[in-house]
Design a protein around this motif. Structure first.
Motif, PDB file in Angstrom:
ATOM      1  N   CYS A  14       0.593  -1.489  -0.160  1.00 24.21           N
ATOM      2  CA  CYS A  14      -0.044  -0.053   0.055  1.00 24.21           C
ATOM      3  C   CYS A  14       0.689   1.350  -0.183  1.00 24.21           C
ATOM      4  CB  CYS A  14      -0.222  -0.160   1.565  1.00 24.21           C
ATOM      5  SG  CYS A  14      -2.335  -0.780   1.464  1.00 24.21           S
ATOM      6  N   ARG A  15       1.223   1.319   1.467  1.00 27.50           N
ATOM      7  CA  ARG A  15       1.957   2.941   0.947  1.00 27.50           C
ATOM      8  C   ARG A  15       3.424   3.212   0.520  1.00 27.50           C
ATOM      9  NH1 ARG A  15       2.186   2.970   7.725  1.00 27.50           N
ATOM     10  NH2 ARG A  15       2.120   0.764   7.318  1.00 27.50           N
ATOM     11  N   SER A  16       4.473   2.028   1.026  1.00 28.65           N
ATOM     12  CA  SER A  16       5.376   1.693   0.598  1.00 28.65           C
ATOM     13  C   SER A  16       5.238   1.513  -1.264  1.00 28.65           C
ATOM     14  CB  SER A  16       7.037   1.155   0.858  1.00 28.65           C
ATOM     15  OG  SER A  16       6.301  -0.474   1.275  1.00 28.65           O
ATOM     16  N   PRO A  17       4.741   1.177  -2.017  1.00 28.22           N
ATOM     17  CA  PRO A  17       4.580   0.943  -3.207  1.00 28.22           C
ATOM     18  C   PRO A  17       4.575   2.482  -4.123  1.00 28.22           C
ATOM     19  CG  PRO A  17       3.446  -0.775  -2.485  1.00 28.22           C
ATOM     20  CD  PRO A  17       3.823   0.063  -1.298  1.00 28.22           C
ATOM     21  N   THR A  18       3.035   3.551  -2.989  1.00 25.35           N
ATOM     22  CA  THR A  18       2.671   4.217  -3.324  1.00 25.35           C
ATOM     23  C   THR A  18       3.376   5.546  -3.395  1.00 25.35           C
ATOM     24  OG1 THR A  18       0.364   3.713  -2.868  1.00 25.35           O
ATOM     25  CG2 THR A  18       0.623   6.155  -2.708  1.00 25.35           C
ATOM     26  N   GLY A  19       4.216   5.771  -2.424  1.00 24.95           N
ATOM     27  CA  GLY A  19       5.805   6.667  -2.242  1.00 24.95           C
ATOM     28  C   GLY A  19       6.221   6.109  -3.031  1.00 24.95           C
ATOM     29  N   GLU A  20       7.033   4.979  -3.701  1.00 25.49           N
ATOM     30  CA  GLU A  20       8.205   4.270  -4.676  1.00 25.49           C
ATOM     31  C   GLU A  20       7.595   5.203  -6.201  1.00 25.49           C
ATOM     32  OE1 GLU A  20       9.792   1.078  -7.100  1.00 25.49           O
ATOM     33  OE2 GLU A  20       8.222   0.389  -5.160  1.00 25.49           O
ATOM     34  N   HIS A  21       6.528   5.341  -6.291  1.00 24.49           N
ATOM     35  CA  HIS A  21       5.862   5.262  -7.691  1.00 24.49           C
ATOM     36  C   HIS A  21       5.905   7.111  -7.492  1.00 24.49           C
ATOM     37  CE1 HIS A  21       3.488   6.152 -10.875  1.00 24.49           C
ATOM     38  NE2 HIS A  21       3.030   7.100 -10.041  1.00 24.49           N
ATOM     39  N   LEU A  22       5.373   7.561  -6.260  1.00 27.45           N
ATOM     40  CA  LEU A  22       5.251   9.335  -6.516  1.00 27.45           C
ATOM     41  C   LEU A  22       7.049  10.072  -6.485  1.00 27.45           C
ATOM     42  CD1 LEU A  22       2.573   9.836  -4.266  1.00 27.45           C
ATOM     43  CD2 LEU A  22       2.075   9.907  -6.766  1.00 27.45           C
ATOM     44  N   LEU A  23       7.457   9.309  -5.806  1.00 32.20           N
ATOM     45  CA  LEU A  23       8.759   9.392  -5.642  1.00 32.20           C
ATOM     46  C   LEU A  23       9.702   9.490  -6.976  1.00 32.20           C
ATOM     47  CD1 LEU A  23       9.940   9.333  -2.659  1.00 32.20           C
ATOM     48  CD2 LEU A  23      10.501  11.064  -3.293  1.00 32.20           C
ATOM     49  N   ARG A  24      10.007   8.047  -7.560  1.00 31.61           N
ATOM     50  CA  ARG A  24      10.346   7.874  -9.162  1.00 31.61           C
ATOM     51  C   ARG A  24       9.647   8.599  -9.378  1.00 31.61           C
ATOM     52  NH1 ARG A  24       8.534   2.601  -9.194  1.00 31.61           N
ATOM     53  NH2 ARG A  24      10.775   1.745  -8.680  1.00 31.61           N
ATOM     54  N   ARG A  25       8.191   9.117 -10.458  1.00 26.90           N
ATOM     55  CA  ARG A  25       8.237  10.394 -11.001  1.00 26.90           C
ATOM     56  C   ARG A  25       8.576  11.751 -10.727  1.00 26.90           C
ATOM     57  NH1 ARG A  25       3.115  11.702 -11.439  1.00 26.90           N
ATOM     58  NH2 ARG A  25       3.520  12.624 -13.798  1.00 26.90           N
ATOM     59  N   LYS A  26       8.912  11.744  -9.409  1.00 29.89           N
ATOM     60  CA  LYS A  26       8.726  13.296  -9.660  1.00 29.89           C
ATOM     61  C   LYS A  26      10.575  13.367  -9.402  1.00 29.89           C
ATOM     62  CE  LYS A  26       6.002  14.749  -5.882  1.00 29.89           C
ATOM     63  NZ  LYS A  26       4.996  14.778  -6.977  1.00 29.89           N
ATOM     64  N   ALA A 129      -4.018   8.701   3.057  1.00 31.48           N
ATOM     65  CA  ALA A 129      -3.029   7.852   3.078  1.00 31.48           C
ATOM     66  C   ALA A 129      -2.056   8.630   1.801  1.00 31.48           C
ATOM     67  CB  ALA A 129      -2.749   6.777   3.179  1.00 31.48           C
ATOM     68  N   TYR A 130      -2.612   8.541   0.382  1.00 24.98           N
ATOM     69  CA  TYR A 130      -2.239   9.167  -0.729  1.00 24.98           C
ATOM     70  C   TYR A 130      -1.990  10.269  -0.184  1.00 24.98           C
ATOM     71  CZ  TYR A 130      -1.751  10.572  -5.607  1.00 24.98           C
ATOM     72  OH  TYR A 130      -1.201  11.199  -6.222  1.00 24.98           O
ATOM     73  N   ALA A 131      -2.881  11.182  -0.141  1.00 27.24           N
ATOM     74  CA  ALA A 131      -2.219  12.499   0.211  1.00 27.24           C
ATOM     75  C   ALA A 131      -0.689  13.078   1.070  1.00 27.24           C
ATOM     76  CB  ALA A 131      -3.710  13.737   0.326  1.00 27.24           C
ATOM     77  N   LEU A 132      -1.097  12.451   2.163  1.00 25.86           N
ATOM     78  CA  LEU A 132       0.690  12.353   3.233  1.00 25.86           C
ATOM     79  C   LEU A 132       1.498  11.949   2.632  1.00 25.86           C
ATOM     80  CD1 LEU A 132      -0.993  11.123   6.577  1.00 25.86           C
ATOM     81  CD2 LEU A 132      -0.758  13.886   6.020  1.00 25.86           C
ATOM     82  N   ILE A 133       1.392  10.909   1.213  1.00 20.18           N
ATOM     83  CA  ILE A 133       2.048  10.056   1.441  1.00 20.18           C
ATOM     84  C   ILE A 133       2.644  11.691  -0.295  1.00 20.18           C
ATOM     85  CG2 ILE A 133       3.014   8.510  -0.639  1.00 20.18           C
ATOM     86  CD1 ILE A 133       1.184   6.608   1.086  1.00 20.18           C
ATOM     87  N   GLU A 134       1.793  11.846  -1.114  1.00 19.65           N
ATOM     88  CA  GLU A 134       2.276  12.754  -2.111  1.00 19.65           C
ATOM     89  C   GLU A 134       3.421  13.778  -1.199  1.00 19.65           C
ATOM     90  OE1 GLU A 134       0.047  13.767  -5.918  1.00 19.65           O
ATOM     91  OE2 GLU A 134      -0.888  14.701  -3.898  1.00 19.65           O
ATOM     92  N   GLU A 135       2.821  14.201  -0.343  1.00 16.45           N
ATOM     93  CA  GLU A 135       3.144  15.865   0.067  1.00 16.45           C
ATOM     94  C   GLU A 135       4.720  15.031   0.840  1.00 16.45           C
ATOM     95  OE1 GLU A 135       1.088  17.463   3.942  1.00 16.45           O
ATOM     96  OE2 GLU A 135      -0.758  16.967   2.980  1.00 16.45           O
ATOM     97  N   GLY A 136       4.966  14.279   1.109  1.00 12.52           N
ATOM     98  CA  GLY A 136       6.692  13.682   1.506  1.00 12.52           C
ATOM     99  C   GLY A 136       6.874  13.686   0.331  1.00 12.52           C
ATOM    100  N   ALA A 137       6.310  12.946  -0.402  1.00 16.93           N
ATOM    101  CA  ALA A 137       7.352  13.563  -1.646  1.00 16.93           C
ATOM    102  C   ALA A 137       7.928  14.486  -2.393  1.00 16.93           C
ATOM    103  CB  ALA A 137       6.590  12.153  -2.772  1.00 16.93           C
TER     104      ALA A 137
END
Length: 148
Positions: A14-26, A129-137
């Motif tokens: 859930c969370r880490s692959p979402t963070g992985e994806h968003l960070l990778r794109r950025k 969780a997505y909103a928080l992960i996106e802010e962190g990324a």
């Protein structure tokens, strides 16, 4: 210079692959490699269906994912390790004491904010969780990009 960033959560579905994806794109244009793993990974499982649906609702098209277990070797080759909860910081340090200085909360730049696990908590929890992960990324990607 950071070359390898590792994003960690519990199950790595859930969370880490979402963070992985968003960070990778950025960070796509920087050459920084982003991956993820889980402290108690559901090894081999794909992205959880609600996590995938949440990413897609936000216009994201993540690559295929298979959960993997965090190992000391993964920590050793990582320059930066980002976790979702304070407890996970301690778990990482227990697994690899030398990782202490390179392990931080994904929400570090949001007042050391933790990102709660949305697993089995429905759409609203995944959106939160997505909103928080996106802010962190966003915050980490700004700090990891070379200054022009």
């Amino acid at each position: 210079m950071f070359k390898n960033v590792l994003v960690i959560c519990a199950g790595n579905i859930c969370r880490s692959p979402t963070g992985e994806h968003l960070l990778r794109r950025k960070l796509a244009h920087t050459g920084i490699r982003v991956s993820s793993a889980g402290l108690t990974a559901v090894v081999g499982h794909p992205l959880e269906r609600h996590a995938l649906a949440t990413l897609q609702r936000h216009g994201q098209a993540p690559r295929e994912h298979q959960a993997r277990q965090l190992t000391p070797q993964l920590l050793q080759v990582s320059d930066l390790v980002l976790v979702m909860e304070r407890r996970q910081l301690q778990d990482v340090i227990r697994l690899s004491p030398v990782s202490r200085g390179k392990t931080f909360l994904l929400g570090k730049w949001q007042n050391e904010r933790e990102i709660p696990d949305p697993y089995r908590h429905g759409t609203a929890a995944f959106e939160h969780a997505y909103a928080l992960i996106e802010e962190g990324a966003d915050a980490w990607s700004q700090r990891l990009q070379p200054q022009r």
